[in-house]
Design a protein around this motif. Structure first.
Motif, PDB file in Angstrom:
ATOM      1  N   ASP A   1     -18.536  58.410  47.716  1.00  0.00           N
ATOM      2  CA  ASP A   1     -19.108  57.909  46.468  1.00  0.00           C
ATOM      3  C   ASP A   1     -18.875  58.868  45.305  1.00  0.00           C
ATOM      4  O   ASP A   1     -19.434  58.696  44.230  1.00  0.00           O
ATOM      5  N   THR A   2     -18.099  59.917  45.552  1.00  0.00           N
ATOM      6  CA  THR A   2     -17.827  60.881  44.496  1.00  0.00           C
ATOM      7  C   THR A   2     -16.758  60.333  43.557  1.00  0.00           C
ATOM      8  O   THR A   2     -15.793  59.714  44.005  1.00  0.00           O
TER       9      THR A   2
ATOM     10  N   PHE B   1     -22.703  72.315  43.090  1.00  0.00           N
ATOM     11  CA  PHE B   1     -22.766  71.368  44.222  1.00  0.00           C
ATOM     12  C   PHE B   1     -23.122  69.981  43.715  1.00  0.00           C
ATOM     13  O   PHE B   1     -22.488  68.987  44.049  1.00  0.00           O
ATOM     14  N   PHE B   2     -24.177  69.939  42.884  1.00  0.00           N
ATOM     15  CA  PHE B   2     -24.699  68.665  42.419  1.00  0.00           C
ATOM     16  C   PHE B   2     -23.645  67.892  41.635  1.00  0.00           C
ATOM     17  O   PHE B   2     -23.364  66.734  41.925  1.00  0.00           O
ATOM     18  N   PHE B   3     -23.036  68.568  40.654  1.00  0.00           N
ATOM     19  CA  PHE B   3     -22.074  67.859  39.815  1.00  0.00           C
ATOM     20  C   PHE B   3     -20.804  67.520  40.582  1.00  0.00           C
ATOM     21  O   PHE B   3     -20.163  66.505  40.314  1.00  0.00           O
TER      22      PHE B   3
ATOM     23  N   ARG C   1     -27.631  58.886  46.328  1.00  0.00           N
ATOM     24  CA  ARG C   1     -27.548  58.893  47.779  1.00  0.00           C
ATOM     25  C   ARG C   1     -28.197  60.170  48.261  1.00  0.00           C
ATOM     26  O   ARG C   1     -28.398  61.089  47.460  1.00  0.00           O
ATOM     27  N   PRO C   2     -28.564  60.257  49.545  1.00  0.00           N
ATOM     28  CA  PRO C   2     -29.338  61.416  50.014  1.00  0.00           C
ATOM     29  C   PRO C   2     -28.782  62.749  49.534  1.00  0.00           C
ATOM     30  O   PRO C   2     -29.515  63.571  48.989  1.00  0.00           O
ATOM     31  N   ARG C   3     -27.492  62.954  49.651  1.00  0.00           N
ATOM     32  CA  ARG C   3     -26.891  64.236  49.284  1.00  0.00           C
ATOM     33  C   ARG C   3     -27.199  64.599  47.821  1.00  0.00           C
ATOM     34  O   ARG C   3     -27.650  65.695  47.521  1.00  0.00           O
TER      35      ARG C   3
ATOM     36  N   LEU D   1     -32.546  71.686  43.054  1.00  0.00           N
ATOM     37  CA  LEU D   1     -32.157  72.247  41.763  1.00  0.00           C
ATOM     38  C   LEU D   1     -33.337  72.251  40.794  1.00  0.00           C
ATOM     39  O   LEU D   1     -33.644  73.278  40.169  1.00  0.00           O
ATOM     40  N   LEU D   2     -34.021  71.109  40.702  1.00  0.00           N
ATOM     41  CA  LEU D   2     -35.149  71.018  39.778  1.00  0.00           C
ATOM     42  C   LEU D   2     -36.279  71.943  40.212  1.00  0.00           C
ATOM     43  O   LEU D   2     -36.905  72.604  39.383  1.00  0.00           O
TER      44      LEU D   2
END
Lengths: 467, 84
Positions: free
Chosen positions: A233-234, A98-100, A329-331, A339-340
């Motif tokens: 913004d991706t 998701f993050f990447f 950004r928030p997402r 994740l961390l």
């Protein structure tokens, strides 16, 4: 509705539902992103083929020993009871995806997905045997000849050999690879081992040799839902329409502005290098796996023409619209924080994990029995699992808030690394001491070598209540 | 049936049955055999002896068969019931 059903029926009968699939011949490409991908391929496949051969402390360093129901990862041994860690690991993998994806789009697809990585190797073999794109197309069009047959035969021979090695390596993660190698040499593999080697080899050969981009387009669930993780913004790969159009071929020396042309020379190289066979100039498409081959090849052309680079480039939707792109950004922040947090929790829990387990199993035949001395007796089986890497001797103690008399053959037991000891234990109590039909008892197992290896479990003592 | 479903190529339909069921049966196999040891199940039920690897393999294919049947039925029931 009815009409539609009719046509569906007819077409079904005609059996003309097979996809007309045009073979894609990706042209070889050089450049920054191609080098990144090759690095990715070498590292990932290197790890895949080398890791099962590593030995560690007398066992295979990474071994998911299914026949023995134990997973070895260097110093750690995981048991079915540790399934929790696997589940957390999967959650972490999902969240990273998701993050990447939110951050940089289909990074996974372009550089790290096994489908991409193995296809890259298969394409490389194909190029070595049949030549680059044009030679391959020519060869495929040519009628069967001795030359064509020998090329095709050689290609499939290498593909199949490579796939077989891949399948062998795969099974080597689940049964000790050294024994597997010896068994293979003697042709003495078990039927299931044969089966899985052939199955995985066939899957590699089929997916990387034949299916290729169709796996991404038809079969991959991630390819379908990744767009849900995209925002404006991706990072995406995009062609600069404003700058490129109107496209057209031209001589190197002329000024395109005079002719009313944009920067795109319409060489179609971006289409030729695309592993999924799309034209990036048509805009963002779901087939695009974000491999950036078109960026590399277009930059090469731009350099040759003496134009500015990056006619095709990594950009964001916001940047295309002339707005500012936001990296944080928030997402992205929310994905990162979760994740961390989970990763930290996993590391903490693994670091403080006690490699010892005690199971208290009640005798199933009788709830309790009365001895000749009039005592109430319960019978248990204690299962002590030593999940540590070294042998331990454990001391067993009993505790309860009523008086009990444990009867064991021995109160200390030595268990080898990775083994389970079964002990029968009888516990007796005076019926006058029993306050209810079911009372808790506590059994503690403690290692003599390492006092911190202590586990206490609760058991139940059943008996009649005296009035 | 909408047009999109109707135009689905045959190969995609086949994959739509075999592939999701493959994925879910993989997950089911992992979950099931983490909790239950195939060797114990087989010996307790009195089917004789089996190696663990054999048990996992048979289990996987049983799950795959079941999950592909449900995928197949989903595809089948997507078709309109009135053939005319």
């Amino acid at each position: 509705m009815n009409e539609n059903a009719q046509t569906a029926q007819e077409t079904d009968d005609n059996g003309s539902f097979y996809a007309k699939h045009k073979k894609v011949y990706p042209r070889q490409v050089h450049g920054l992103f191609a080098s990144l991908r090759v690095t990715g391929v070498l590292v990932l496949l290197g790890l895949y083929y080398i890791v099962p051969w590593l030995q560690w402390d007398g066992h295979q360093a990474v071994l998911f020993d299914l026949p023995d129901r134990k997973f070895y990862i260097f110093d750690l041994i995981f048991w079915p009871q540790d399934f929790f860690y696997l589940a957390v690991l999967l959650i972490i993998a999902g969240l990273s995806l998701f993050f990447f994806t939110a951050l940089a789009g289909r990074l996974w697809c372009g550089y790290a997905c096994p489908q991409t990585v193995w296809t890259e190797v298969f394409l490389w073999i194909e190029r070595k045997v049949e030549g680059d794109r044009n030679k391959q197309i020519k060869l495929d069009k040519a009628p069967m000849s001795r030359f064509k047959f020998s090329r095709k035969f050689l290609k499939h021979f290498i593909w199949i050999t490579f796939s077989a090695w891949t399948g062998f390596t795969f099974v080597g993660y689940f049964t000790p690879i050294l024994d597997l190698g010896v068994a293979l040499y003697d042709l003495a593999l078990g039927p299931w081992e044969w089966f899985w080697i052939v199955f995985y080899s066939f899957a590699t050969y089929g997916n990387a040799g034949w299916m290729r981009e169709q796996v991404c387009i038809y079969m991959c669930p991630y390819a379908r839902f990744q767009s849900a993780m995209f925002d404006k913004d991706t990072l995406i790969i995009s062609y600069d329409n404003e700058r490129g159009e109107p496209r057209g071929s031209r001589k190197k020396k002329i000024d395109p502005k005079e002719k009313g042309l944009g920067d795109c020379v319409d060489c179609t190289l971006c289409v030729q290098v695309c592993p999924t066979g799309i034209d990036i100039r048509d805009g963002l498409q779901y087939q695009c796996i974000g491999c950036a081959a078109c960026i590399d090849v277009c930059n090469e052309v731009m350099d040759k023409m003496g134009y500015e680079r990056n006619l095709v480039k990594y950009t964001t939707e916001n940047a295309i619209e002339g707005k500012k792109s936001h990296l944080l950004r928030p997402r992205v922040i929310i994905y990162l924080v979760i994740l961390l947090a989970i990763t930290a929790a996993l590391i903490y829990s693994m670091a403080t994990r006690i490699p010892l387990e005690l199971d208290i199993i009640r005798d199933r035949n009788a709830l309790y029995r009365t001895t000749s001395e009039g005592m109430i007796e319960n019978i248990y089986t204690l299962k002590i699992s030593n999940m540590d890497r070294i042998e331990h001797t454990y001391n067993i103690t009993f505790d309860s808030d009523f008086t009990i008399k444990p009867i064991l053959r021995k109160t200390q037991v030595t268990v080898a690394s990775g083994k389970v000891a079964n002990l029968s234990a009888r516990i007796q109590a005076d019926p006058l001491d029993l306050k209810s039909i079911s009372q808790d008892i506590h059994i503690t197992v403690k290692s003599l070598k390492n006092e911190s290896l202590t586990v206490t479990e609760k058991g139940v003592f059943l008996g009649p209540v005296s009035r | 049936m909408d047009k999109a479903t109707q135009d689905t190529p045959m190969i995609q339909k086949v994959i739509a049955v075999l592939w999701p069921s493959f994925l879910t049966s993989g997950v089911a196999t992992i979950l099931f055999f983490t909790a239950f040891d195939p060797q114990l199940i087989v010996s307790v039920s009195g089917y004789g002896e089996i190696t663990r690897l054999g048990g996992y393999t048979i289990g996987f294919f049983l799950f795959w068969m079941l999950t592909s049947i449900s995928c197949l039925l989903t595809c089948y029931f997507q078709r309109p019931c009135d053939p005319k």
